[in-house]
Structure formats: C-alpha cells, structure tokens
Design a protein around this motif. Structure first.
Motif, PDB file in Angstrom:
ATOM      1  N   LYS A 138       0.845  -1.190   0.000  1.00 40.40           N
ATOM      2  CA  LYS A 138       0.000   0.000   0.000  1.00 40.40           C
ATOM      3  C   LYS A 138       0.879   1.237   0.000  1.00 40.40           C
ATOM      4  CE  LYS A 138      -0.470   0.486   4.965  1.00 40.40           C
ATOM      5  NZ  LYS A 138      -1.310   0.963   6.001  1.00 40.40           N
ATOM      6  N   LEU A 139       0.273   2.343  -0.346  1.00 38.71           N
ATOM      7  CA  LEU A 139       0.954   3.631  -0.363  1.00 38.71           C
ATOM      8  C   LEU A 139       0.985   4.190   1.058  1.00 38.71           C
ATOM      9  CD1 LEU A 139       2.194   6.002  -1.931  1.00 38.71           C
ATOM     10  CD2 LEU A 139      -0.130   6.785  -2.400  1.00 38.71           C
ATOM     11  N   SER A 140       2.163   4.258   1.634  1.00 44.05           N
ATOM     12  CA  SER A 140       2.306   4.711   3.021  1.00 44.05           C
ATOM     13  C   SER A 140       2.514   6.229   3.077  1.00 44.05           C
ATOM     14  CB  SER A 140       3.490   4.009   3.680  1.00 44.05           C
ATOM     15  OG  SER A 140       4.701   4.438   3.074  1.00 44.05           O
ATOM     16  N   GLU A 141       2.366   6.788   4.260  1.00 48.92           N
ATOM     17  CA  GLU A 141       2.587   8.229   4.451  1.00 48.92           C
ATOM     18  C   GLU A 141       4.026   8.637   4.115  1.00 48.92           C
ATOM     19  OE1 GLU A 141       0.515  10.826   4.903  1.00 48.92           O
ATOM     20  OE2 GLU A 141      -1.027   9.315   4.593  1.00 48.92           O
ATOM     21  N   PRO A 142       5.054   7.866   4.547  1.00 46.96           N
ATOM     22  CA  PRO A 142       6.419   8.254   4.156  1.00 46.96           C
ATOM     23  C   PRO A 142       6.612   8.261   2.635  1.00 46.96           C
ATOM     24  CG  PRO A 142       6.502   6.715   5.989  1.00 46.96           C
ATOM     25  CD  PRO A 142       5.070   6.767   5.533  1.00 46.96           C
ATOM     26  N   MET A 143       5.969   7.325   1.936  1.00 47.66           N
ATOM     27  CA  MET A 143       6.051   7.317   0.474  1.00 47.66           C
ATOM     28  C   MET A 143       5.387   8.561  -0.098  1.00 47.66           C
ATOM     29  SD  MET A 143       5.129   3.476  -0.662  1.00 47.66           S
ATOM     30  CE  MET A 143       5.518   2.129   0.412  1.00 47.66           C
ATOM     31  N   LYS A 144       4.213   8.899   0.425  1.00 48.83           N
ATOM     32  CA  LYS A 144       3.498  10.093  -0.052  1.00 48.83           C
ATOM     33  C   LYS A 144       4.348  11.346   0.147  1.00 48.83           C
ATOM     34  CE  LYS A 144      -1.204   8.468   0.896  1.00 48.83           C
ATOM     35  NZ  LYS A 144      -2.406   8.682   1.719  1.00 48.83           N
ATOM     36  N   ARG A 145       4.937  11.457   1.337  1.00 45.52           N
ATOM     37  CA  ARG A 145       5.767  12.634   1.622  1.00 45.52           C
ATOM     38  C   ARG A 145       6.981  12.688   0.695  1.00 45.52           C
ATOM     39  NH1 ARG A 145       4.603  11.154   6.961  1.00 45.52           N
ATOM     40  NH2 ARG A 145       6.658  10.236   7.200  1.00 45.52           N
ATOM     41  N   ALA A 146       7.610  11.549   0.457  1.00 41.43           N
ATOM     42  CA  ALA A 146       8.794  11.506  -0.407  1.00 41.43           C
ATOM     43  C   ALA A 146       8.429  11.886  -1.849  1.00 41.43           C
ATOM     44  CB  ALA A 146       9.430  10.112  -0.360  1.00 41.43           C
ATOM     45  N   ILE A 147       7.337  11.341  -2.351  1.00 39.03           N
ATOM     46  CA  ILE A 147       6.905  11.671  -3.716  1.00 39.03           C
ATOM     47  C   ILE A 147       6.534  13.139  -3.799  1.00 39.03           C
ATOM     48  CG2 ILE A 147       5.156  11.270  -5.483  1.00 39.03           C
ATOM     49  CD1 ILE A 147       4.994   8.347  -4.444  1.00 39.03           C
TER      50      ILE A 147
END
Length: 155
Positions: A49-58
C-alpha cells in the motif's frame, strides 16, 4: 456601495483561490497515486500500500521535478535494475528511491542508461564518488533533525 463591491470581490476571489488550491491538491494527490502505481508496475519492490512516508517523499520530489520527469526516472531505474547490461543492482523501496540524492541518478539529464552501463568486457564501471558525498549526506542528516551520533559513516 464601493465597500460592498470590494467585499463581494474579495469573497469571490477567496472562493476562486480556495477552488484553485483544492484542484491543485487533488491533482498532486492523483500524481502521487499514479507514481506509486507506476513504480509498483515495475515489480522491483512489492509494496502492499501507499504509506505516508512514500506520499511525503513523492510530494517532496514533485516540488523539484515534473510528474513526467519522475515517471521517466522510474522507467530508467527499472531498465537499469532489471538488465544485465548495467552494473547497478541496488533495490530501492519507493520512499528511498524518491530521496533527492537517489532520484537524481535516474533522471534523463543524468544519462543513467550510459552511466550505469557495463563495459564491453562485462566489467563494472562504478561511478566515481566525490569525497564530499559523505559530508553532504551528514549535513542533510542533521538538517532533517537526526542525531549526528547516529549517522552511518561507513561506505
């Protein structure tokens, strides 16, 4: 009457700005999900799943690069990672790949399809490391609010 007209104009402008902001946030959110899906389609790391750290990094990289540039960087990374023609073999989870120091290796202007290519004798050509790389990484580590004593100085 002029005050009423100015007030009506201000309210209308505020609504327009709010709608514009909401539209941009919705578009950015769509880009984040599209980049996540695109990265997952390359079958490098199986993210559930798309995690918050991934969202922030993107989201952070979308401030530096366009959606299309990031998508192309993912494509370049997938080519380099999957092919025996290239020496680069590091498997990045998405949030790590989206770090500035890592994504910039795979954007078009960095020419990753040439930089990571093995020579004709199948020898590895490693990128030359700037002796300042560790110091730069250390400074970023501190800027990100991390404890200087926890920094990994190993290669």
């Amino acid at each position: 009457m002029e005050q009423q007209w100015n007030s009506d104009g201000t309210v209308t402008e505020q609504r327009w700005n709010n709608n514009k902001k909401e539209k941009k946030e919705k578009n950015d959110n769509k880009h984040i999900h599209d980049l996540f899906d695109h990265y997952c389609s390359k079958n490098i790391v199986n993210h559930q799943k798309l995690s918050e750290p991934m969202k922030r990094a993107i989201n952070a990289r979308l401030k530096d690069y366009s959606f299309d540039e990031l998508k192309k960087a993912i494509d370049n990374y997938a080519i380099v990672f999957a092919s025996d023609e290239y020496w680069f073999t590091h498997k990045y989870p998405l949030a790590d790949f989206m770090r500035d120091k890592d994504i910039r290796k795979f954007v078009e202007e960095a020419d990753p399809l040439s930089n990571f290519k093995k020579d004709k004798n199948n020898n590895d050509f490693r990128q030359k490391h700037d002796p300042r790389d560790k110091e730069i990484a250390f400074q970023r580590w501190i800027q990100d609010g991390n404890d200087p004593d926890d920094f990994d100085w190993s290669d």
